[in-house]
Design an enzyme around this catalytic site. Structure first.
Site, PDB file in Angstrom:
ATOM      1  N   SER A 108       0.801  -1.236   0.000  1.00  0.00           N
ATOM      2  CA  SER A 108       0.000   0.000   0.000  1.00  0.00           C
ATOM      3  C   SER A 108       0.828   1.277   0.000  1.00  0.00           C
ATOM      4  CB  SER A 108      -0.966   0.007   1.193  1.00  0.00           C
ATOM      5  OG  SER A 108      -2.068  -0.833   0.929  1.00  0.00           O
ATOM      6  N   THR A 259      -2.387   4.420   9.924  1.00  0.00           N
ATOM      7  CA  THR A 259      -1.962   3.023   9.871  1.00  0.00           C
ATOM      8  C   THR A 259      -0.492   2.905  10.250  1.00  0.00           C
ATOM      9  OG1 THR A 259      -1.394   3.215   7.510  1.00  0.00           O
ATOM     10  CG2 THR A 259      -3.634   2.517   8.057  1.00  0.00           C
TER      11      THR A 259
END
Length: 342
Positions: A108, A259
């Site tokens: 990601s 995150t």
């Protein structure tokens, strides 16, 4: 650096460069602890020898700290049961790397170069991030990581570029990333747009989240070297984010990333350092390893030192917590080495 257009090139750990130039171009070479030199291209191959710089007492301390950091990072990764790549660019010039020119899957982390491609596309088409993207329910993957879908449900049919970028960068939402990727024309177009933004870097966007959902191993098509990603963040932090509001909004999102707070950001939780970063998390392999755990970004320390850092950990034999701690430990090593430097 190539003087004709200001483009920079970063050598590998052995000091080797590959630079595209024509006869008559002027290239500036620099390396920590040496005197930079400008050389006019006359031949296809250049063997550059830089003179040792004799600094003052304070500067000796700084040069020694950079060399010490290189040695400490090399020693840290030496016996780890994982493939680890690190690149650090300090104050836009001094570079430290371990396996910095090796390929790693971005996972990601690719959502950061994708965001730059989206901002470029929006600006080039005379639009703003407040403009919307319309989509149907079939555009959303149901069983993927998507806090956006969880919040709004399958009735979602329109969202602005800015909202989708926020979901993609702050929450690492897979559906948001794919909607943006499709809007700019897919993987090949996104890679071309990225080159328009940041120049030639060893970064390729080759797979969508849907591709990776159908076959996890297509994630290896989204690839980068640590040096390329650290360079991309450096160019973004020092220049690209100031080009337009579209790019500056991305910096705000990176600094709100929620995150992987147990990775690069871990040493800075109790400080007033500025951390803008993007994480990436892979999948368990049949061999019982984790394909990749990554975190890359820029750091502004309270003492005025600024640096970018890319850490890729591939084929890790450790669990998620232990692998994330490897990144946190690397981040702490760099932080402690530079907190006393300017």
């Amino acid at each position: 650096m190539r003087l004709s257009d200001g483009k920079t090139f970063v050598g590998d750990e052995t000091g080797h460069y590959t630079v595209k130039a024509v006869k008559g171009d002027a290239l500036v070479f620099s390396y920590v602890g040496t005197v930079s030199d400008t050389i006019k291209v006359e031949n296809e191959r250049l063997d550059v020898k830089l003179k040792l710089y004799i600094p003052g007492e304070d500067e000796y301390v700084y040069v020694d700290s950079i060399r010490s950091l290189q040695n400490e990072l090399t020693s840290f990764v030496e016996n780890k049961d994982a493939r680890i790549g690190i690149a650090v660019i300090i104050n836009g010039k001094d570079t430290v790397s371990v396996n910095g020119s090796k390929d790693f899957p971005m996972m990601s982390v690719f959502k950061f170069p994708l965001a730059l491609a989206v901002a470029k596309w929006v600006d080039s088409n005379g639009m703003s991030l407040n403009d919307s993207i319309a989509f149907g329910p079939k555009a959303l993957i149901k069983d993927t990581y998507s806090p956006m879908l969880k919040k709004y449900g399958s009735g979602l049919y329109k969202m602005s570029f800015k909202e989708l970028l926020e979901w993609s960068l702050i929450e690492s939402d897979n559906n948001a990333a794919d909607l943006l990727l499709k809007r700019v024309g897919g993987t090949a177009c996104a890679t071309t747009l990225l080159k328009d933004v940041a120049g030639e870097l060893d970064i390729t966007i080759g797979a969508s989240e849907q591709n990776m959902h159908q076959d996890p191993y297509t994630s290896y098509l989204n690839r980068s070297t640590p040096l390329a990603m650290a360079t991309l963040f450096d160019r973004f932090d020092t220049e690209i984010k100031n080009r337009s509001k579209s790019f500056s909004d991305i910096s705000v999102m990176l600094e709100q990333c929620r995150t992987g707070l147990d990775r690069l950001a871990a040493p800075f939780i109790a400080t007033n350092a500025i951390v803008g970063h993007k994480t990436g998390t892979g999948f368990p392999t049949p061999e019982g390893r984790i394909s990749a755990i990554n975190d890359c970004g820029y750091i502004h320390l309270p003492n005025g030192t600024q640096y970018t850092i890319a850490v890729f950990v591939a084929d890790s034999a450790y669990d998620m917590t232990e692998t994330s701690k490897i990144i946190a430990d690397i981040s702490e090593i760099v932080f402690k080495s530079l907190i006393g430097s300017k």
